[in-house]
Write an enzyme that holds these catalytic residues in place. Structure first.
Site, PDB file in Angstrom:
ATOM      1  N   ASN A   9       0.867  -1.180   0.000  1.00 49.67           N
ATOM      2  CA  ASN A   9       0.000   0.000   0.000  1.00 49.67           C
ATOM      3  C   ASN A   9       0.903   1.230   0.000  1.00 49.67           C
ATOM      4  O   ASN A   9       1.495   1.567   1.014  1.00 49.67           O
ATOM      5  CB  ASN A   9      -0.896  -0.033   1.257  1.00 49.67           C
ATOM      6  CG  ASN A   9      -1.757   1.202   1.383  1.00 49.67           C
ATOM      7  OD1 ASN A   9      -1.841   2.005   0.450  1.00 49.67           O
ATOM      8  ND2 ASN A   9      -2.395   1.351   2.533  1.00 49.67           N
ATOM      9  N   TRP A  10       0.989   1.869  -1.156  1.00 49.34           N
ATOM     10  CA  TRP A  10       1.916   3.010  -1.281  1.00 49.34           C
ATOM     11  C   TRP A  10       1.356   4.285  -0.654  1.00 49.34           C
ATOM     12  O   TRP A  10       2.067   5.283  -0.529  1.00 49.34           O
ATOM     13  CB  TRP A  10       2.234   3.265  -2.765  1.00 49.34           C
ATOM     14  CG  TRP A  10       3.139   2.246  -3.381  1.00 49.34           C
ATOM     15  CD1 TRP A  10       3.693   1.145  -2.771  1.00 49.34           C
ATOM     16  CD2 TRP A  10       3.609   2.218  -4.742  1.00 49.34           C
ATOM     17  NE1 TRP A  10       4.468   0.445  -3.662  1.00 49.34           N
ATOM     18  CE2 TRP A  10       4.431   1.085  -4.881  1.00 49.34           C
ATOM     19  CE3 TRP A  10       3.411   3.035  -5.856  1.00 49.34           C
ATOM     20  CZ2 TRP A  10       5.064   0.754  -6.081  1.00 49.34           C
ATOM     21  CZ3 TRP A  10       4.033   2.712  -7.056  1.00 49.34           C
ATOM     22  CH2 TRP A  10       4.849   1.578  -7.167  1.00 49.34           C
ATOM     23  N   GLU A 168      -5.526  -5.705  10.149  1.00 47.75           N
ATOM     24  CA  GLU A 168      -4.525  -4.686  10.444  1.00 47.75           C
ATOM     25  C   GLU A 168      -4.859  -4.008  11.767  1.00 47.75           C
ATOM     26  O   GLU A 168      -5.711  -3.094  11.789  1.00 47.75           O
ATOM     27  CB  GLU A 168      -4.522  -3.626   9.340  1.00 47.75           C
ATOM     28  CG  GLU A 168      -4.237  -4.172   7.966  1.00 47.75           C
ATOM     29  CD  GLU A 168      -3.669  -3.097   7.065  1.00 47.75           C
ATOM     30  OE1 GLU A 168      -2.513  -3.242   6.644  1.00 47.75           O
ATOM     31  OE2 GLU A 168      -4.366  -2.094   6.820  1.00 47.75           O
ATOM     32  N   SER A 214       3.207  -2.675  10.245  1.00 49.94           N
ATOM     33  CA  SER A 214       4.660  -2.614  10.436  1.00 49.94           C
ATOM     34  C   SER A 214       5.386  -3.910  10.068  1.00 49.94           C
ATOM     35  O   SER A 214       6.376  -4.287  10.705  1.00 49.94           O
ATOM     36  CB  SER A 214       4.993  -2.186  11.873  1.00 49.94           C
ATOM     37  OG  SER A 214       4.463  -0.897  12.137  1.00 49.94           O
ATOM     38  N   GLY A 235       2.728  -1.327   4.298  1.00 44.75           N
ATOM     39  CA  GLY A 235       2.731   0.095   3.989  1.00 44.75           C
ATOM     40  C   GLY A 235       4.153   0.589   3.769  1.00 44.75           C
ATOM     41  O   GLY A 235       4.735   0.431   2.686  1.00 44.75           O
ATOM     42  N   GLY A 236       4.749   1.173   4.815  1.00 50.06           N
ATOM     43  CA  GLY A 236       6.053   1.829   4.717  1.00 50.06           C
ATOM     44  C   GLY A 236       7.121   1.008   4.002  1.00 50.06           C
ATOM     45  O   GLY A 236       7.823   1.519   3.113  1.00 50.06           O
TER      46      GLY A 236
HETATM   47  C1  PEP Z   1      -0.956  -0.237   5.947  1.00 51.28           C
HETATM   48  O1  PEP Z   1      -1.099   0.955   5.794  1.00 51.28           O
HETATM   49  O2  PEP Z   1      -1.794  -1.008   5.453  1.00 51.28           O
HETATM   50  C2  PEP Z   1       0.185  -0.705   6.721  1.00 51.28           C
HETATM   51  C3  PEP Z   1       0.172  -1.940   7.147  1.00 51.28           C
HETATM   52  O3  PEP Z   1       1.192   0.197   6.947  1.00 51.28           O
HETATM   53  P1  PEP Z   1       2.624  -0.107   7.642  1.00 51.28           P
HETATM   54  O4  PEP Z   1       3.155  -1.364   7.035  1.00 51.28           O
HETATM   55  O5  PEP Z   1       3.450   1.093   7.344  1.00 51.28           O
HETATM   56  O6  PEP Z   1       2.352  -0.282   9.108  1.00 51.28           O
END
Ligand code: PEP
Length: 252
Positions: A9-10, A168, A214, A235-236
């Protein structure tokens, strides 16, 4: 049987050149390395069509980060499932916690979005997850069950063959805190049981349930080794080529 999936997920990151570069680099890595997991990236709407043309969908699939709850009409800024389908898009993230929080998306709106996705053969990555205070109060099972049922009981059962769920926990998104593999497995197994009880064994066994929160190159292996975790929504770390390919490789 369900697929292993790693989705990136950008969010609202990367300019045009960066998005095309990362997309084409990932496509080439997947073509060379043939990972077990199906790989999906979710760039901003403005890059969807260019990326659909720039990559080979047998290697890299493209998702939108959202979809309108409405079919068409006076909904400024929305993009409909029909419009996304018309450019060849097959996946969409629906009900991400950032949209639930910042855009006030309710379970009812999310149910409408899923309905639109299914109507146009788009496979939704439907996000659920509890907030920190809900976990601390021990309410995470009931919160997640309510989110799942509010959105899914409204759908035609045959459409659920397209469903992908992402669990999530909100407290783990972008915070650097991850659920332990045991915490994640416990709730993934619970979601699968809810699917089994409400929609039958076929839906339960065929729905990929991804963990998000994360995930990074160092923890992906342990998280993905759990039996009810079928991959990740990232995400990140999906913005960093080296990290993301390691995460994809960890999903076996
Ligand atoms: C997300 O936004 O779906 C996500 C899991 O972000 P991150 O991996 O940065 O926690």
């Amino acid at each position: 049987m369900r697929n292993k999936i790693v989705a990136g997920n950008w969010k609202m990151n990367l300019n045009y050149e960066e998005a095309i570069q990362l997309g084409t680099n990932l496509n080439a890595w997947i073509a060379d390395n043939q990972p077990t997991a199906e790989v999906i990236i979710a760039p901003s709407f403005i890059y969807l069509q260019t990326l659909l043309e720039a990559v080979d969908e047998q290697y890299l699939k493209i998702a939108s980060q959202d979809i309108s709850a409405h079919a068409k009409g006076a909904y400024t800024g929305d993009v409909s499932a029909e419009q996304l389908d018309s450019i060849g898009l097959d996946f969409a993230i629906v009900g991400h916690s950032e949209r639930r929080d910042y855009q006030g998306e309710s379970d009812t709106i999310i149910a409408e979005k899923l309905k639109q996705a299914f109507k146009h053969q788009i496979n939704p990555i439907f996000c659920v997850g509890e907030k920190l205070e809900e976990r601390e109060a021990g309410d995470h099972f009931s919160v997640v069950k309510t989110q799942v049922l509010n959105a899914l009981t409204y759908q035609d059962k045959e459409d659920l063959s397209r469903l992908i769920i992402a669990y999530e926990p909100v407290w783990a998104i972008g915070t650097g805190k991850t659920a332990t593999p045991e915490q994640a497995q416990e709730i993934h197994a619970f979601i699968r049981k809810v699917l089994n009880d409400e929609f039958g064994v076929e839906v339960a066994n065929n729905t990929s349930i991804l963990y998000g929160g994360s995930v990074n190159a160092a923890n992906a292996d342990e998280i993905f080794s759990q039996p009810d975790i079928d991959g990740g929504l990232v995400g990140g770390a999906s913005l960093k080529y080296d990290d993301f390919v390691q995460i994809i490789a960890a999903c076996k």
